[in-house]
Design an enzyme around this catalytic site. Structure first.
Site, mmCIF file in Angstrom:
data_model
loop_
_atom_site.group_PDB
_atom_site.id
_atom_site.type_symbol
_atom_site.label_atom_id
_atom_site.label_comp_id
_atom_site.label_asym_id
_atom_site.label_seq_id
_atom_site.Cartn_x
_atom_site.Cartn_y
_atom_site.Cartn_z
ATOM 1 C CB SER A 140 3.944 4.284 0.070
ATOM 2 O OG SER A 140 4.739 5.217 -0.648
ATOM 3 C CE1 TYR A 153 4.566 7.182 4.358
ATOM 4 C CE2 TYR A 153 5.964 6.889 2.435
ATOM 5 C CZ TYR A 153 4.712 6.941 3.000
ATOM 6 O OH TYR A 153 3.601 6.757 2.212
#
Length: 282
Positions: A140, A153
């Site tokens: 990501s 995350y």
């Protein structure tokens, strides 16, 4: 037009989102795809995506680490050796660190780090023996830049980025390539039903979290990235003679990454003297 050599892909999390787009893109290009799903219904849906058994569903929870080696071996008996592993399965956790539990952290890392590592360990012996293969770990932009409210995350994606880069150096001499594929915001359910949200409990964080949570929910379904163009980017790096160690996807990702790089360079320069002050005097 050049003839495409069909490869066997193993893509985790093909029921929806980027995983589904990656699988459809690979199948559309003539490849075989083993796709992991969580239940029989999703398996049936995936199996009909391509003729002649080129879409092979594999019911597997990537956090069931002990089940992974046998499941991968069984799939390979049906489809042939895995030549491309795409570690896509995972989810986002939204929550202030102080409000989030250690169980939240363990679940996040189980899905986003430990599961992908277990998948890599399952395919590496075969790739090493054949002296070829490509591992693509979907990270990501949050594996390079950070945002408040998704600390667990970001931590999981930073970890997967580091593992990917180090592994690439370990296996390069075996003809195995490793790429971290780092998307920005893509039009999937990541920020919607797929995100795990810790309930708010500490009012001190309201000024930080309330606008972030509202903005993320409002943007869900309207993100700028097209998952099917991401699939074409995946195919491009798999076909590349020298694939990148890391590829950011999306103008939004590139924008924030360049901002961070500029800020890092400025901070390093500002503290250069202190950084150099720690060596033994010559």
């Amino acid at each position: 037009m050049a003839t495409i050599t069909a490869k066997t892909f193993l893509i985790t999390g093909v029921s929806s989102g980027l995983g589904r787009a990656f699988a459809e893109g690979a199948l559309g290009a003539g490849h075989r795809v083993i796709g992991t799903v969580r239940n029989e219904g999703d398996a049936d849906t995936f199996a009909v995506l391509a003729a002649a058994g080129r879409a092979y569903p594999l019911i597997l929870d990537v956090t069931d680490f002990a089940a992974i080696p046998a499941a991968v071996a069984e799939a390979e008996r049906h489809t042939g050796a895995v030549e491309v592993l795409v570690n896509n399965a995972g989810y986002g956790h939204e929550g202030v660190l102080e409000e989030s539990s250690m169980d939240d952290l363990q679940r996040q890392f189980a899905a986003n780090v430990y599961g992908p590592v277990a998948m890599m360990k399952a395919v590496l012996p075969g790739m090493r023996t054949r002296r070829r293969g490509h591992i693509v770990n979907v990270t990501s932009m949050g594996g390079f830049i950070t945002m408040p409210g998704i600390s667990f995350y970001c931590g999981s994606k930073f970890a997967l980025e580091g593992i990917s880069e180090a592994l690439g150096k370990e296996v390069a001499d075996f003809g195995i390539r490793v790429t971290a594929l780092a998307p920005g915001q893509f039009r999937t359910d990541w920020a919607g039903r797929s995100m795990d949200r810790t309930p708010r409990s500490i009012s001190y964080y309201d000024a930080v979290m309330d606008p972030i949570r509202a903005a993320r929910q409002a943007k869900s379904g309207n993100q700028p990235g097209d998952p099917y163009k991401a699939a074409q980017a995946l195919l491009a790096i798999v076909d590349a003679e020298t694939p990148p160690v890391r590829l950011f996807l999306g103008e939004d990702a590139l924008g924030v990454v360049h901002q961070k790089l500029d800020a890092m360079k400025a901070e390093i320069a500002a503290w250069d003297a202190l950084s150099r002050s720690t060596s033994f005097a010559s």
